[in-house]
Design a protein around this motif. Structure first.
Motif, PDB file in Angstrom:
ATOM      1  N   ARG A  15     -19.247 -24.407   5.518  1.00  0.00           N
ATOM      2  CA  ARG A  15     -18.958 -23.244   6.339  1.00  0.00           C
ATOM      3  C   ARG A  15     -17.460 -22.955   6.442  1.00  0.00           C
ATOM      4  NH1 ARG A  15     -21.925 -20.155   9.285  1.00  0.00           N
ATOM      5  NH2 ARG A  15     -20.917 -18.831  10.807  1.00  0.00           N
ATOM      6  N   ASP A  16     -16.631 -23.996   6.428  1.00  0.00           N
ATOM      7  CA  ASP A  16     -15.197 -23.787   6.584  1.00  0.00           C
ATOM      8  C   ASP A  16     -14.473 -23.595   5.253  1.00  0.00           C
ATOM      9  OD1 ASP A  16     -15.583 -26.335   5.667  1.00  0.00           O
ATOM     10  OD2 ASP A  16     -14.238 -27.317   7.100  1.00  0.00           O
ATOM     11  N   SER A  17     -15.224 -23.417   4.163  1.00  0.00           N
ATOM     12  CA  SER A  17     -14.605 -23.246   2.851  1.00  0.00           C
ATOM     13  C   SER A  17     -14.294 -21.777   2.579  1.00  0.00           C
ATOM     14  CB  SER A  17     -15.514 -23.787   1.747  1.00  0.00           C
ATOM     15  OG  SER A  17     -16.689 -23.001   1.641  1.00  0.00           O
TER      16      SER A  17
END
Length: 231
Positions: A15-17
């Motif tokens: 998700r944080d990529s």
């Protein structure tokens, strides 16, 4: 080599990529583009039609604006559902991306099918109602399929019990049921009656949603109680 492996087919993006953000931004842009295309169906009235409101709306503008309003709300709801679903992802998988492409393909077709129900020359044809109803129904089914692909690929942060998913799916079915029911009504009683059938969603939708919310809450509570007992 490690960088190449990270980009290999089948790779999941956290998700944080950056890749996750790019995927979400792309699909958001597709919805924005689809909703913007709706304005193409509104033909500029002739200069002589601007003499008064009666002449303006009798030029066919009223029908075009009604079709625009209906499809604007429809695409906005599809985007909202898509947004809420992606908000529950911890990663995104190739299968989910592919399923989302299929769902957005039907959404992008909405401006095309809107032309049939908003153009004064075709609005009274039952086929226009049928094409629009099938388009919306397929988009709903495709979005539901994307959710089940997401569950299968285990990308959901907090998946619901399967019984709860079934309840949510039954709630989702209210939309295609009403739209598909409008097809035989349009052929039997006229396109106007077919379109008026869609108004039922204003009543049926909230009722079904409240039933589903209560039922899902009960199922989740039962599951938790069962886990406590087994512990």
């Amino acid at each position: 080599m490690a960088d190449l492996e990270s980009r290999a087919p089948g790779t999941r993006y956290d998700r944080d990529s950056v890749e996750f953000g790019r995927a979400v931004a792309f699909f958001d842009a597709v919805y924005a583009f689809a909703i913007t295309l709706l304005v193409v169906n509104i033909e500029p009235p002739e200069a002589s039609d601007w003499t008064d409101l009666g002449a303006l709306f009798s030029s066919g503008l009223a029908s075009e604006l009604a079709g625009f309003a209906i499809s604007f709300v429809v695409i906005a709801v599809f985007w909202r559902v898509n947004h809420r679903l992606i908000a529950r992802f911890r990663t995104i998988s190739p299968g989910v991306i592919a399923a989302n492409f299929i769902a957005t393909a039907f959404v992008v077709l909405v401006p095309f099918s809107t032309q049939g129900i908003s153009d004064a020359e075709t609005a009274e044809e039952p086929l226009a109602v049928a094409v629009y109803a099938v388009n919306i129904s397929l988009a709903v089914f495709a979005q539901s399929a994307m959710y089940f692909v997401a569950r299968h690929d285990r990308v959901l942060t907090h998946p619901l019990p399967r019984r709860a998913d079934t309840v949510r799916f039954l709630d989702t079915l209210t939309t295609p049921v009403v739209f598909l029911a409008s097809i035989p009504i349009a052929y039997a009683f006229g396109a106007d009656w077919g379109r008026w059938t869609w108004v039922l969603l204003i009543v049926i939708g909230p009722l079904s949603g409240r039933w589903a919310t209560r039922r899902v809450a009960r199922i989740v509570a039962e599951e938790r109680a069962g886990l406590v007992e087994r512990a």
